[in-house]
Motif scaffolding. Sequence first.
Motif, PDB file in Angstrom:
ATOM      1  N   GLU A 298       0.859  -1.181   0.000  1.00 21.38           N
ATOM      2  CA  GLU A 298       0.000   0.000   0.000  1.00 21.38           C
ATOM      3  C   GLU A 298       0.896   1.232   0.000  1.00 21.38           C
ATOM      4  O   GLU A 298       2.035   1.200   0.479  1.00 21.38           O
ATOM      5  N   VAL A 300       2.308   4.512   1.307  1.00 18.19           N
ATOM      6  CA  VAL A 300       2.440   5.133   2.624  1.00 18.19           C
ATOM      7  C   VAL A 300       3.462   6.257   2.539  1.00 18.19           C
ATOM      8  O   VAL A 300       4.308   6.294   1.640  1.00 18.19           O
ATOM      9  N   LEU A 302       6.581   7.197   3.860  1.00 16.74           N
ATOM     10  CA  LEU A 302       7.634   6.456   4.532  1.00 16.74           C
ATOM     11  C   LEU A 302       8.213   7.248   5.701  1.00 16.74           C
ATOM     12  O   LEU A 302       8.560   6.673   6.742  1.00 16.74           O
ATOM     13  N   LEU A 305       5.844   6.837   8.591  1.00 22.25           N
ATOM     14  CA  LEU A 305       5.887   5.472   9.102  1.00 22.25           C
ATOM     15  C   LEU A 305       7.122   5.250   9.962  1.00 22.25           C
ATOM     16  O   LEU A 305       7.038   4.676  11.060  1.00 22.25           O
ATOM     17  N   THR A 326       6.706   9.156  -0.456  1.00 26.20           N
ATOM     18  CA  THR A 326       5.620   8.202  -0.665  1.00 26.20           C
ATOM     19  C   THR A 326       6.103   7.047  -1.532  1.00 26.20           C
ATOM     20  O   THR A 326       6.713   7.252  -2.585  1.00 26.20           O
ATOM     21  N   ASP A 330       4.818  -2.940   2.401  1.00 29.15           N
ATOM     22  CA  ASP A 330       3.955  -3.649   3.334  1.00 29.15           C
ATOM     23  C   ASP A 330       4.102  -2.941   4.685  1.00 29.15           C
ATOM     24  O   ASP A 330       5.127  -3.066   5.363  1.00 29.15           O
ATOM     25  N   LYS A 331       3.077  -2.188   5.043  1.00 25.05           N
ATOM     26  CA  LYS A 331       3.180  -1.313   6.207  1.00 25.05           C
ATOM     27  C   LYS A 331       3.496  -2.078   7.474  1.00 25.05           C
ATOM     28  O   LYS A 331       4.375  -1.677   8.254  1.00 25.05           O
ATOM     29  N   ARG A 332       2.803  -3.188   7.721  1.00 23.11           N
ATOM     30  CA  ARG A 332       3.023  -3.935   8.952  1.00 23.11           C
ATOM     31  C   ARG A 332       4.449  -4.463   9.044  1.00 23.11           C
ATOM     32  O   ARG A 332       5.108  -4.347  10.087  1.00 23.11           O
ATOM     33  N   GLU A 335       6.990  -1.546   9.559  1.00 17.86           N
ATOM     34  CA  GLU A 335       6.940  -1.051  10.939  1.00 17.86           C
ATOM     35  C   GLU A 335       7.685  -2.004  11.866  1.00 17.86           C
ATOM     36  O   GLU A 335       8.389  -1.566  12.791  1.00 17.86           O
TER      37      GLU A 335
END
Length: 438
Positions: A298, A300, A302, A305, A326, A330-332, A335
């Motif tokens: 997605e 995001v 960065l 994040l 931007t 994979d955000k999860r 992180e």
Amino acid sequence: MTLAFGLVSLAVSALLALLVWTVVSTYLVDQRETVAVAEGELGRTVVEDGLVARAGLVTAPLDGLPTAESTASMCLVGGEWYSTSPRVGASDLPVALVDAVTSGQESTQRIQVGGQLLLAVGVPLSPAHAGFFAVFPLSDLDQALRTLSTALVLGAALTAVLGAWIGRSASRLALRPLAELGSVAAAVAEGRLDARLQTGDDPDLGPLGASFNRAVAELEHRVAADSRFAVDVSHELRTPLTTMLNSMQIIKNREASLPVSVREPFDLLAEELERFRVLVVDLLEMARHDAGQGLLLEEVNLAELVRTAADHAAGRPVTEPAGPLTTSVDKRRLERVVANLVHNAESHGGGVTAVRLLRRGGTARIEVDDTGHGVPPDQRGRIFDRFARGPGPAGSGGLGLGLAIVQRHVALHGGSVGVEDRPGGGARFVVELPITDG
């Protein structure tokens, strides 16, 4: 093989060149001497006829010699020298040649006059101690031999190069199965267990490829089975773990009512239970990766994040300001990458000092600095292995899975992670990710 073909080609071509040079040069020199001797015989006949006809007058017969390739003609009659050319005289003839001719022996000898290579031919005349001498240039023959030698040397060099090229081609053809096997084995070592060796109809590579493919397929099957087992176990552990954590929280809420004698064991149990929770979560994360779970990409920001994940993991602001960036990630997982690096710096690196996001062309670079003693060069690759624990402060704990998870999540994004020396001391963990659109 390339070197062997080149050396063999050079040796064969050099041998042939030497043989050709010897045969051709000998033939050309012999031909030139034969022609020169024949012309010397002709000159002797003319001079002898002139001496008989003119009662010993030598100059006229020399002047009347037929046109030939000789540079000069000379006669020694009655102790006197007569010559047709002022450039080459009797003093230029070797004494040994003159003595041999005046003794009645036909002779030839190469001489140097004024830096020019000449062939001197001497034939005896009818009067005793008399002789006729003719001098022929050898410059054209010398030039021809030089041209021949140059051509042979170039031919030998080209043959050696051609032989090396043939050897290179032959070695590539002969070693192609091993090269293909090496590339597939490297892919398997990098974790691509679906890689297979394409043998085609190659009779040499076929049996080896079939055995190799069976071994890799069996390995893939076992890894998949182990991954499924780890996922199943992790999921099964989450239910009793959740029950224990909830029970622990209930007891903790009533900690004041506990006897003093059980409070210390209770605290130790709570600490170990938290470690167990982290272990289960990390094992589940590793199992998901090994099971081949893909990315949920997605778009995001960065910078936002990284700031949120790093500051939350450290419990304080540690991120340096960065401009919006931007990209699709994979955000999860990302992180988790930032949080694990910050936790590692806090636990093993003496505390995180700064987290920054930089852009280098088409690459996003995340840097996490700490104040520890750094990571020795010989351990910088090993610390990303599973259950590898680096030296850290006493009681820092750690399960040895945090950096392994970082390495796998970054690799899924097509990036890389490494560790460097931080200017001023400490370690700097660097994550580089390709910037993608959408």
